[in-house]
Motif scaffolding. Structure first.
Motif, PDB file in Angstrom:
ATOM      1  N   LEU A  17       0.832  -1.201   0.000  1.00 50.34           N
ATOM      2  CA  LEU A  17       0.000   0.000   0.000  1.00 50.34           C
ATOM      3  C   LEU A  17       0.869   1.254   0.000  1.00 50.34           C
ATOM      4  N   THR A  18       1.971   1.200   0.769  1.00 53.75           N
ATOM      5  CA  THR A  18       2.859   2.354   0.828  1.00 53.75           C
ATOM      6  C   THR A  18       3.504   2.615  -0.527  1.00 53.75           C
ATOM      7  N   ARG A  19       3.952   1.513  -1.174  1.00 45.30           N
ATOM      8  CA  ARG A  19       4.541   1.670  -2.500  1.00 45.30           C
ATOM      9  C   ARG A  19       3.525   2.237  -3.486  1.00 45.30           C
ATOM     10  N   SER A  20       2.268   1.755  -3.378  1.00 47.80           N
ATOM     11  CA  SER A  20       1.224   2.237  -4.280  1.00 47.80           C
ATOM     12  C   SER A  20       0.964   3.721  -4.066  1.00 47.80           C
ATOM     13  N   ALA A  21       0.917   4.136  -2.805  1.00 49.25           N
ATOM     14  CA  ALA A  21       0.657   5.551  -2.510  1.00 49.25           C
ATOM     15  C   ALA A  21       1.780   6.425  -3.063  1.00 49.25           C
ATOM     16  N   ARG A  22       3.041   5.931  -2.877  1.00 48.71           N
ATOM     17  CA  ARG A  22       4.161   6.692  -3.410  1.00 48.71           C
ATOM     18  C   ARG A  22       4.073   6.806  -4.931  1.00 48.71           C
ATOM     19  N   ALA A  23       3.707   5.686  -5.580  1.00 45.91           N
ATOM     20  CA  ALA A  23       3.644   5.677  -7.042  1.00 45.91           C
ATOM     21  C   ALA A  23       2.584   6.645  -7.543  1.00 45.91           C
ATOM     22  N   GLN A  24       1.426   6.634  -6.880  1.00 49.48           N
ATOM     23  CA  GLN A  24       0.347   7.515  -7.325  1.00 49.48           C
ATOM     24  C   GLN A  24       0.715   8.974  -7.137  1.00 49.48           C
ATOM     25  N   GLY A  25       1.605   9.262  -6.191  1.00 50.38           N
ATOM     26  CA  GLY A  25       1.990  10.640  -5.941  1.00 50.38           C
ATOM     27  C   GLY A  25       3.290  11.028  -6.608  1.00 50.38           C
ATOM     28  N   TRP A  26       3.756  10.222  -7.589  1.00 55.02           N
ATOM     29  CA  TRP A  26       5.047  10.523  -8.213  1.00 55.02           C
ATOM     30  C   TRP A  26       5.016  11.895  -8.875  1.00 55.02           C
ATOM     31  N   ALA A  27       6.123  12.598  -8.703  1.00 52.26           N
ATOM     32  CA  ALA A  27       6.304  13.876  -9.389  1.00 52.26           C
ATOM     33  C   ALA A  27       7.778  14.021  -9.700  1.00 52.26           C
ATOM     34  N   PRO A  28       8.119  14.666 -10.809  1.00 54.52           N
ATOM     35  CA  PRO A  28       9.536  14.844 -11.152  1.00 54.52           C
ATOM     36  C   PRO A  28      10.235  15.714 -10.115  1.00 54.52           C
ATOM     37  N   ASP A  29      11.495  15.366  -9.820  1.00 59.01           N
ATOM     38  CA  ASP A  29      12.254  16.132  -8.823  1.00 59.01           C
ATOM     39  C   ASP A  29      13.213  17.127  -9.456  1.00 59.01           C
ATOM     40  N   ARG A  30      13.124  17.283 -10.766  1.00 57.51           N
ATOM     41  CA  ARG A  30      13.953  18.251 -11.481  1.00 57.51           C
ATOM     42  C   ARG A  30      13.269  18.585 -12.807  1.00 57.51           C
ATOM     43  N   PRO A  31      13.718  19.612 -13.516  1.00 61.18           N
ATOM     44  CA  PRO A  31      13.085  19.950 -14.791  1.00 61.18           C
ATOM     45  C   PRO A  31      13.046  18.772 -15.754  1.00 61.18           C
ATOM     46  N   VAL A  32      12.003  18.753 -16.561  1.00 61.15           N
ATOM     47  CA  VAL A  32      11.739  17.649 -17.484  1.00 61.15           C
ATOM     48  C   VAL A  32      12.058  18.080 -18.905  1.00 61.15           C
ATOM     49  N   ARG A  33      12.738  17.216 -19.650  1.00 60.32           N
ATOM     50  CA  ARG A  33      13.027  17.479 -21.065  1.00 60.32           C
ATOM     51  C   ARG A  33      11.944  16.829 -21.932  1.00 60.32           C
ATOM     52  N   LEU A  34      11.283  17.638 -22.732  1.00 58.99           N
ATOM     53  CA  LEU A  34      10.394  17.111 -23.758  1.00 58.99           C
ATOM     54  C   LEU A  34      11.139  17.254 -25.080  1.00 58.99           C
ATOM     55  N   VAL A  35      11.675  16.153 -25.567  1.00 58.67           N
ATOM     56  CA  VAL A  35      12.508  16.179 -26.765  1.00 58.67           C
ATOM     57  C   VAL A  35      11.612  16.217 -28.003  1.00 58.67           C
ATOM     58  N   VAL A  36      11.765  17.268 -28.789  1.00 55.90           N
ATOM     59  CA  VAL A  36      11.081  17.399 -30.073  1.00 55.90           C
ATOM     60  C   VAL A  36      12.134  17.145 -31.150  1.00 55.90           C
ATOM     61  N   PRO A  37      11.998  16.072 -31.925  1.00 52.08           N
ATOM     62  CA  PRO A  37      13.074  15.693 -32.842  1.00 52.08           C
ATOM     63  C   PRO A  37      13.086  16.473 -34.153  1.00 52.08           C
ATOM     64  N   PHE A  38      12.710  17.740 -34.073  1.00 52.02           N
ATOM     65  CA  PHE A  38      12.676  18.607 -35.251  1.00 52.02           C
ATOM     66  C   PHE A  38      13.164  19.991 -34.860  1.00 52.02           C
ATOM     67  N   ALA A  39      13.479  20.801 -35.862  1.00 53.78           N
ATOM     68  CA  ALA A  39      13.966  22.152 -35.614  1.00 53.78           C
ATOM     69  C   ALA A  39      12.846  23.052 -35.078  1.00 53.78           C
ATOM     70  N   PRO A  40      13.205  24.141 -34.413  1.00 52.44           N
ATOM     71  CA  PRO A  40      12.184  25.075 -33.925  1.00 52.44           C
ATOM     72  C   PRO A  40      11.376  25.671 -35.073  1.00 52.44           C
ATOM     73  N   GLY A  41      10.106  25.957 -34.789  1.00 47.81           N
ATOM     74  CA  GLY A  41       9.262  26.664 -35.737  1.00 47.81           C
ATOM     75  C   GLY A  41       8.268  25.812 -36.500  1.00 47.81           C
ATOM     76  N   GLY A  42       8.517  24.509 -36.592  1.00 50.26           N
ATOM     77  CA  GLY A  42       7.592  23.637 -37.303  1.00 50.26           C
ATOM     78  C   GLY A  42       6.388  23.259 -36.460  1.00 50.26           C
ATOM     79  N   SER A  43       5.471  22.495 -37.067  1.00 48.32           N
ATOM     80  CA  SER A  43       4.228  22.155 -36.370  1.00 48.32           C
ATOM     81  C   SER A  43       4.476  21.300 -35.135  1.00 48.32           C
ATOM     82  N   GLN A  44       5.450  20.380 -35.186  1.00 44.15           N
ATOM     83  CA  GLN A  44       5.733  19.552 -34.012  1.00 44.15           C
ATOM     84  C   GLN A  44       6.341  20.383 -32.887  1.00 44.15           C
TER      85      GLN A  44
END
Length: 323
Positions: A17-44
């Motif tokens: 139960l403790t592990r489950s509670a921890r899992a449900q409350g997971w949050a990143p502990d540092r900034p997150v990288r969202l990798v966009v595999p294209f150059a800036p300015g395009g639709s993606q």
């Protein structure tokens, strides 16, 4: 009073139960990288920044778009495949990295199925079949009849060898026994010019490219969505035009490195679904010629496997050289 057996069962269940509670409350502990595999300015890139802004406040960390362009998006996908599976590196993925690249024989440093954990099928954009204005046809059925019976191969354009616009037409060619030949272009603009001049007979192209075209009236005969596309409600689908079960999508999805815990995957799925349901995201998606999807990890994983199988079968007889 609780029995001894009940107390023992409760005690044994507490760690889970403790592990489950921890899992449900997971949050990143540092900034997150969202990798966009294209150059800036395009639709993606626009899509990635839209979602990064939408989920940053709710996860308690900055979600930062990292553009990793190169090799058709493969460099960005490689970055995520090799990242730690801790939920702080995500990939805004398209078929170009996760299915088409392998289908056409690109040498990859990662396995597009085994090395990623699918999170969410974010959106879909159909492609449109357009025809040269000088062709003596009025609809999709007429174009197919003309292409089947053509004494010489009719030239069709794509936005590049091994792209989705190439493979979709080759799929249609095989299904409908069309006498057509491929003429690759570097993007849609040059192809549109030759199409309007009658040097190219037809092509599949993304809906945003059609919506953004300002050089004259394109003859749009069909779209590849299962239902008529909201931005072009007057255009029938390929299925309505008589090509049974023919659909295709330029999809966008979210993935993490393989081995990312299920609870982390579920947290990101939930956050991006919430963003997907906002009026702002829906409006921007519509402007990009896309519709929201929202299917979760299992369904997205199925799409990846089916997409890979489809395009591998289409590409096999084409002898595509991509190295």
């Amino acid at each position: 009073m609780p029995t001894r057996r009940a107390l023992l069962a409760t005690t044994l269940a507490l760690p889970a139960l403790t592990r489950s509670a921890r899992a449900q409350g997971w949050a990143p502990d540092r900034p997150v990288r969202l990798v966009v595999p294209f150059a800036p300015g395009g639709s993606q890139d626009v899509l990635g920044r839209l979602f990064a802004q939408a989920v940053t406040s709710s996860v308690g960390q900055n979600v930062v778009v990292e553009n990793r362009a190169g090799a058709g998006g493969l460099l960005g996908a490689e970055t995520v495949a090799k990242a730690a599976p801790d939920g702080t590196t995500l990939l805004l993925a398209t078929a170009g990295q996760l299915t088409i690249a392998k289908a056409i024989g690109r040498r990859l440093s990662y396995d597009p199925i085994a090395d990623f954990a699918p999170i969410l099928h974010i959106s879909d954009s159909p492609v449109a079949l357009i025809a040269a204005p000088n062709l003596p046809v009025q609809d999709l059925a007429g174009l197919l009849t003309l292409a089947r019976n053509a004494p010489q191969p009719m030239p069709y354009a794509s936005t590049g060898t091994g792209t989705n616009t190439h493979l979709i037409m080759e799929d249609l060619k095989a299904r409908e026994r069309l006498n057509v030949e491929h003429v690759p272009y570097r993007g849609a603009a040059g192809a549109f010019n030759d199409l309007m001049a009658g040097r190219i007979a037809m092509m599949f192209v993304s809906v945003p490219s059609v919506l953004g075209f300002s050089g004259g009236q394109l003859r749009v005969l069909a779209v590849t969505s299962a239902e008529r596309f909201p931005a072009m409600p007057q255009v029938p689908t390929m299925i309505e035009g008589g090509v049974r079960d023919f659909t295709a999508s330029i999809w966008t999805g979210l993935a993490a490195p393989a081995g990312t815990p299920a609870a982390v995957i579920e947290r990101w799925r939930g956050e991006f679904v919430k963003a997907l349901e906002t009026d702002l995201v829906k409006t921007r998606l519509a402007a990009l010629g896309a519709t929201p999807n929202g299917a979760g990890p299992a369904e997205f994983g199925t799409l990846l496997r089916e997409d890979l199988a489809r395009w591998t079968a289409v590409a096999a007889p084409l002898s595509i050289s991509v190295e």
